[in-house]
Design a protein around this motif. Structure first.
Motif, PDB file in Angstrom:
ATOM      1  N   TYR A 129       8.978   1.869  20.767  1.00 27.86           N
ATOM      2  CA  TYR A 129       9.374   3.133  21.553  1.00 27.86           C
ATOM      3  C   TYR A 129       8.167   3.994  22.139  1.00 27.86           C
ATOM      4  O   TYR A 129       8.128   4.300  23.215  1.00 27.86           O
ATOM      5  CB  TYR A 129      10.253   3.877  20.801  1.00 27.86           C
ATOM      6  CG  TYR A 129      10.738   5.067  21.647  1.00 27.86           C
ATOM      7  CD1 TYR A 129      11.764   4.739  23.035  1.00 27.86           C
ATOM      8  CD2 TYR A 129      10.617   6.190  21.500  1.00 27.86           C
ATOM      9  CE1 TYR A 129      12.198   5.794  23.862  1.00 27.86           C
ATOM     10  CE2 TYR A 129      10.871   7.457  22.334  1.00 27.86           C
ATOM     11  CZ  TYR A 129      12.018   7.239  23.467  1.00 27.86           C
ATOM     12  OH  TYR A 129      12.157   8.115  24.358  1.00 27.86           O
ATOM     13  N   VAL A 130       7.047   4.182  21.379  1.00 23.39           N
ATOM     14  CA  VAL A 130       6.081   4.936  21.810  1.00 23.39           C
ATOM     15  C   VAL A 130       4.756   4.127  21.734  1.00 23.39           C
ATOM     16  O   VAL A 130       4.635   3.294  20.962  1.00 23.39           O
ATOM     17  CB  VAL A 130       5.794   6.306  21.260  1.00 23.39           C
ATOM     18  CG1 VAL A 130       7.038   7.329  21.582  1.00 23.39           C
ATOM     19  CG2 VAL A 130       5.601   6.316  19.618  1.00 23.39           C
ATOM     20  N   LEU A 184       9.732   1.558  14.745  1.00 23.61           N
ATOM     21  CA  LEU A 184       9.530   2.198  15.798  1.00 23.61           C
ATOM     22  C   LEU A 184       9.870   1.336  17.062  1.00 23.61           C
ATOM     23  O   LEU A 184      10.245   1.888  18.243  1.00 23.61           O
ATOM     24  CB  LEU A 184       7.896   2.742  15.999  1.00 23.61           C
ATOM     25  CG  LEU A 184       7.373   3.590  16.999  1.00 23.61           C
ATOM     26  CD1 LEU A 184       8.325   5.069  16.705  1.00 23.61           C
ATOM     27  CD2 LEU A 184       6.032   3.949  16.974  1.00 23.61           C
ATOM     28  N   ASN A 185       9.771   0.298  16.923  1.00 19.65           N
ATOM     29  CA  ASN A 185      10.399  -0.983  17.736  1.00 19.65           C
ATOM     30  C   ASN A 185       9.772  -0.452  19.340  1.00 19.65           C
ATOM     31  O   ASN A 185      10.415  -0.579  20.141  1.00 19.65           O
ATOM     32  CB  ASN A 185      11.996  -0.808  17.847  1.00 19.65           C
ATOM     33  CG  ASN A 185      12.550  -1.949  18.468  1.00 19.65           C
ATOM     34  OD1 ASN A 185      11.889  -3.003  18.600  1.00 19.65           O
ATOM     35  ND2 ASN A 185      13.760  -1.870  18.934  1.00 19.65           N
ATOM     36  N   SER A 197       2.350  13.233  16.965  1.00 23.62           N
ATOM     37  CA  SER A 197       1.590  11.981  17.750  1.00 23.62           C
ATOM     38  C   SER A 197       0.088  12.217  17.521  1.00 23.62           C
ATOM     39  O   SER A 197      -0.638  12.577  18.268  1.00 23.62           O
ATOM     40  CB  SER A 197       1.545  12.200  19.327  1.00 23.62           C
ATOM     41  OG  SER A 197       1.277  11.291  20.191  1.00 23.62           O
ATOM     42  N   MET A 221       6.839   7.087  10.874  1.00 22.18           N
ATOM     43  CA  MET A 221       7.454   6.996  11.990  1.00 22.18           C
ATOM     44  C   MET A 221       7.641   8.358  12.516  1.00 22.18           C
ATOM     45  O   MET A 221       7.459   8.918  13.595  1.00 22.18           O
ATOM     46  CB  MET A 221       8.535   6.169  11.997  1.00 22.18           C
ATOM     47  CG  MET A 221       9.466   6.207  13.376  1.00 22.18           C
ATOM     48  SD  MET A 221      10.924   4.931  13.084  1.00 22.18           S
ATOM     49  CE  MET A 221      11.678   5.509  14.438  1.00 22.18           C
ATOM     50  N   THR A 229       0.875   3.421  20.403  1.00 21.59           N
ATOM     51  CA  THR A 229       0.211   4.197  19.296  1.00 21.59           C
ATOM     52  C   THR A 229      -1.060   3.306  19.541  1.00 21.59           C
ATOM     53  O   THR A 229      -1.124   2.467  19.954  1.00 21.59           O
ATOM     54  CB  THR A 229       0.700   3.623  17.848  1.00 21.59           C
ATOM     55  OG1 THR A 229       0.873   2.489  17.693  1.00 21.59           O
ATOM     56  CG2 THR A 229       2.097   4.462  17.679  1.00 21.59           C
ATOM     57  N   PRO A 230      -2.148   3.670  18.823  1.00 27.08           N
ATOM     58  CA  PRO A 230      -3.398   2.815  18.609  1.00 27.08           C
ATOM     59  C   PRO A 230      -3.034   1.561  18.025  1.00 27.08           C
ATOM     60  O   PRO A 230      -1.968   1.578  17.268  1.00 27.08           O
ATOM     61  CB  PRO A 230      -4.239   3.716  17.968  1.00 27.08           C
ATOM     62  CG  PRO A 230      -3.915   5.139  18.020  1.00 27.08           C
ATOM     63  CD  PRO A 230      -2.161   4.911  18.239  1.00 27.08           C
ATOM     64  N   LEU A 251       6.114  10.318  15.802  1.00 22.97           N
ATOM     65  CA  LEU A 251       6.934  10.911  16.853  1.00 22.97           C
ATOM     66  C   LEU A 251       7.121  12.393  16.918  1.00 22.97           C
ATOM     67  O   LEU A 251       7.435  13.183  18.087  1.00 22.97           O
ATOM     68  CB  LEU A 251       8.633  10.466  16.519  1.00 22.97           C
ATOM     69  CG  LEU A 251       8.930   8.947  16.797  1.00 22.97           C
ATOM     70  CD1 LEU A 251      10.294   8.526  16.039  1.00 22.97           C
ATOM     71  CD2 LEU A 251       8.704   8.460  18.202  1.00 22.97           C
TER      72      LEU A 251
END
Ligand SMILES: Nc1ncnc2c1ncn2[C@@H]1O[C@H](COP(=O)(O)OP(=O)(O)O)[C@@H](O)[C@H]1O
Ligand SMILES: Nc1ncnc2c1ncn2[C@@H]1O[C@H](COP(=O)(O)OP(=O)(O)O)[C@@H](O)[C@H]1O
Ligand SMILES: [Zn+2]
Ligand SMILES: [Zn+2]
Lengths: 284, 284
Positions: free
Chosen positions: A252-253, A249-250, A221, A214, A255-256, A218
């Motif tokens: 938030y961003v 990560l919930n 990336s 994580m 990702t693949p 962050l």
């Protein structure tokens, strides 16, 4: 013809390839003293006329081209290798261009060129073995700045059920101190490979690795995270890490898809030496 | 002539410069609705014939050139701006090359070009204000991969004397949830600037920021870390952060002298807009 050295703490892998990276010869020698080991390195490369050599080394190493000790293995716990002028010794014998980075940066470069991150411009490679070491490629370049990454030592939060204090001599309970192979084995006083069926072992392990992934995600990336090393032979870890990562990560961003994002090395044990050949070519 | 937009959540800074980055005009407008704000942006740039525009935007934004929503502000908490096709709107009006990255990546680029990291090839810029946001330049390039960094949300360990739960809607007690300006103010129910003399406030703050800087240092090894934003107006934080950083890292990796490594922005509030002009030039 290209030369490559994957200089690990346990063994050196030496290889020569043609300019299309087809390997011509490859040997593995144990890492003993520098004198003994370099003798074998020279015995190998003396047989070939290489136009460049790429070296991915265990560390810490000095990668700062403006430093007096550029090309050295510096303050390694393997004391016989402390302050070894790796590039100096090599250049004295073979006055050709040399690429020089960490073993894990080399592995990341190998995976980016021919492995799990093929076609990407960035990836992160983390090995979880005797230690935890991370490297990355960003915009096609091995990641270096003032020094090189030492991602294995970032801080993580303790798992509620973990009473092990951690065994990193610098930070006690950093990632490496809690999640490298020897930490697992010290926590339970048992070989890691003999605990495959003990769920708690791998849940705690996944908790630590997911926190680290994580943090890396962050921070840089990457397009792909590749997890190698002895501990990752416990492949049941992959889904556990993905689940924990997702929870932390919930959303938030973006990702693949995590099944494509957190993956084992496609080149298996050849990631490092492949990357070293790429390093050689880049040095030309 | 170059154009630049530093698109912040509170205000937009607009500028045009000659090709040597000498600013010709510069204005600041409040960030209201996209319709209102873009009207003012157009009013400004319609007066000039720019050959490229560089934009550093608040986010999250889509920086993935292969994505359908490249150039958008995506899932921002500022709901009026969600799914705004920033680059699309700009390109419709000004069909010139555009640079596009986060406001913090732009600030890092500005500081690398003309500020605290001048002469370096890498630096990290962290703003500690309403939120915590980080950007970086590596090998001269703004750091992007699958997406852009969101360094403000990495996990940190709670300080023993901190009973505040954190206020990040995604992670509760991530760095931003514990260390951004609103977190400080919620923890003590008092304005941060009214607590300059309360040692504990800044020791706790330094503890969180130092953990984050340790993690960034171990992950990307930047040559310089620049700390900006409203909270860093409390300059007593700098020595506290350096001391805590040194203690945590415990000599494990070499860094520049910490007084030269963890520093305020040299360009002050101009880091972002300067970086945006550099982005414009790079887009040409
Ligand atoms: N099959 C396995 N399952 C779990 N852990 C393993 C396994 N094989 C090795 N390990 C752990 O990994 C460590 C060795 O890591 P490895 O990556 O093979 O070597 P190194 O890190 O020295 O290059 C061992 O100390 C052990 O703790
Ligand atoms: N002098 C100060 N001392 C401490 N904290 C401050 C100061 N000024 C602003 N802040 C904090 O920083 C926040 C604003 O951050 P700032 O970086 O100025 O704006 P933004 O992050 O919105 O771009 C405020 O919410 C406040 O908590
Ligand atoms: Zn450590
Ligand atoms: Zn968060």
């Amino acid at each position: 013809m290209l030369g490559a050295i994957e200089a690990g703490g346990t063994k050196f892998v030496l290889a020569v390839s043609d300019d299309d990276f087809n390997i011509i010869e490859r040997v593995s020698i144990p890492t003993t003293t520098p004198v003994e080991t370099f003798k074998k390195v020279f015995d190998f490369f003396d047989n070939y006329q290489v136009s460049a050599i790429g070296i991915g080394s265990f560390g810490p190493i000095d990668v700062n081209t403006s430093s007096d000790t550029y090309g050295y293995i510096t303050s390694t716990p393997k004391t016989a290798w402390e302050n070894t002028d790796f590039i100096g010794l090599m250049k004295d014998r073979y006055p050709v261009p040399m690429g020089w980075t960490t073993d894990v940066n080399a592995a990341a470069l190998g995976e980016l060129s021919y492995g799990a991150a093929k076609g990407k411009t960035s990836c992160l490679y983390l090995t979880v073995g005797t230690g935890v070491g991370g490297g990355a490629v960003i915009n096609g370049e091995p990641l270096e700045g003032y020094g090189h990454p030492e991602m294995g030592h970032i801080l993580v939060r303790k798992h509620a059920n973990d009473s092990f204090d951690g065994n990193c001599p610098y930070h006690s309970d950093c990632l490496e101190g809690l999640a490298a192979g020897p930490a697992i084995e010290k926590r339970y006083d048992k070989k890691a490979q003999d605990m495959t069926d003990n769920k708690e072992v791998w849940e705690i392990e996944a908790y630590y690795l997911a926190q680290a992934l994580m943090s890396y995600t962050l921070t840089i990336s990457p397009e792909k995270i590749i997890l190698g090393g002895g501990v990752m032979k416990q492949t049941q870890l992959f889904p556990l890490i993905r689940t924990e990562f997702d929870k932390l990560l919930n959303g938030y961003v973006q990702t693949p898809d995590l099944n494509d994002y957190i993956v084992p090395p496609a080149l298996k044990d050849d990631a490092g030496i492949t990357g070293c050949l790429m390093l050689a070519q880049r040095a030309l």
